[in-house]
Scaffold this motif. Structure first.
Motif, PDB file in Angstrom:
ATOM      1  N   ALA A  17       8.775  44.956   6.677  1.00 55.61           N
ATOM      2  CA  ALA A  17       9.865  43.671   6.843  1.00 55.61           C
ATOM      3  C   ALA A  17      11.176  44.180   6.858  1.00 55.61           C
ATOM      4  CB  ALA A  17       9.382  42.682   5.662  1.00 55.61           C
ATOM      5  N   ALA A  18      11.368  44.918   5.849  1.00 57.43           N
ATOM      6  CA  ALA A  18      12.864  45.541   5.522  1.00 57.43           C
ATOM      7  C   ALA A  18      13.246  46.332   6.722  1.00 57.43           C
ATOM      8  CB  ALA A  18      12.801  46.192   4.276  1.00 57.43           C
ATOM      9  N   ALA A  28      12.048  45.988   9.808  1.00 61.31           N
ATOM     10  CA  ALA A  28      12.324  45.016  11.017  1.00 61.31           C
ATOM     11  C   ALA A  28      13.433  44.278  10.899  1.00 61.31           C
ATOM     12  CB  ALA A  28      11.114  44.029  11.053  1.00 61.31           C
ATOM     13  N   CYS A  29      14.079  43.790   9.892  1.00 56.40           N
ATOM     14  CA  CYS A  29      15.152  43.144   9.630  1.00 56.40           C
ATOM     15  C   CYS A  29      16.632  44.072   9.452  1.00 56.40           C
ATOM     16  CB  CYS A  29      15.224  42.163   8.461  1.00 56.40           C
ATOM     17  SG  CYS A  29      13.644  40.919   8.600  1.00 56.40           S
ATOM     18  N   ASN A  30      16.283  45.123   9.637  1.00 60.32           N
ATOM     19  CA  ASN A  30      17.395  46.153   9.061  1.00 60.32           C
ATOM     20  C   ASN A  30      18.182  45.901   7.934  1.00 60.32           C
ATOM     21  OD1 ASN A  30      17.431  47.883  11.354  1.00 60.32           O
ATOM     22  ND2 ASN A  30      18.372  46.315  12.638  1.00 60.32           N
ATOM     23  N   ALA A  31      17.112  45.487   6.831  1.00 57.65           N
ATOM     24  CA  ALA A  31      17.711  45.330   5.439  1.00 57.65           C
ATOM     25  C   ALA A  31      17.731  46.538   4.852  1.00 57.65           C
ATOM     26  CB  ALA A  31      16.905  44.148   4.685  1.00 57.65           C
ATOM     27  N   GLN A  70      10.164  46.472  16.868  1.00 59.15           N
ATOM     28  CA  GLN A  70      11.647  45.988  16.823  1.00 59.15           C
ATOM     29  C   GLN A  70      12.127  46.364  18.200  1.00 59.15           C
ATOM     30  OE1 GLN A  70      14.438  48.308  14.230  1.00 59.15           O
ATOM     31  NE2 GLN A  70      14.950  46.447  13.550  1.00 59.15           N
TER      32      GLN A  70
END
Length: 89
Positions: free
Chosen positions: A15-16, A18-21, A53
């Protein structure tokens, strides 16, 4: 539903990424390493997330719209008084 720590770590990394977090990714990778997940496994997880992504956002939008239309069709009860334009028996 209960998830084990390994599944949670893998999900957080995915998740991180994929979100570029980046802050969340750093924390998730650090936790995964602490849990004993190898750097090779983490690299594989990241590769999968990056592949996903790369898909054009228009494809995602189209798929979500289609799913919502399908859901609406399943929940719609046609009657003689609705304006859906569907064929009524």
């Amino acid at each position: 539903m209960s998830l084990d720590q390994r599944t949670i770590a893998v999900t957080q990394i995915s998740a991180a990424a994929a979100c570029n977090a980046l802050a969340a990714l750093r924390l998730a990778v650090t936790e995964a390493l602490t849990l004993g997940i190898s750097s090779e496994e983490i690299q594989e997880i990241l590769a999968l997330a990056k592949d996903i992504q790369q898909q054009p956002i228009s494809h995602v939008t189209h798929m979500i719209d289609q799913l919502f239309r399908e859901q609406k069709k399943k929940t719609h009860e046609q009657s003689a008084h609705c304006d859906c334009g569907g064929h009524h028996a």
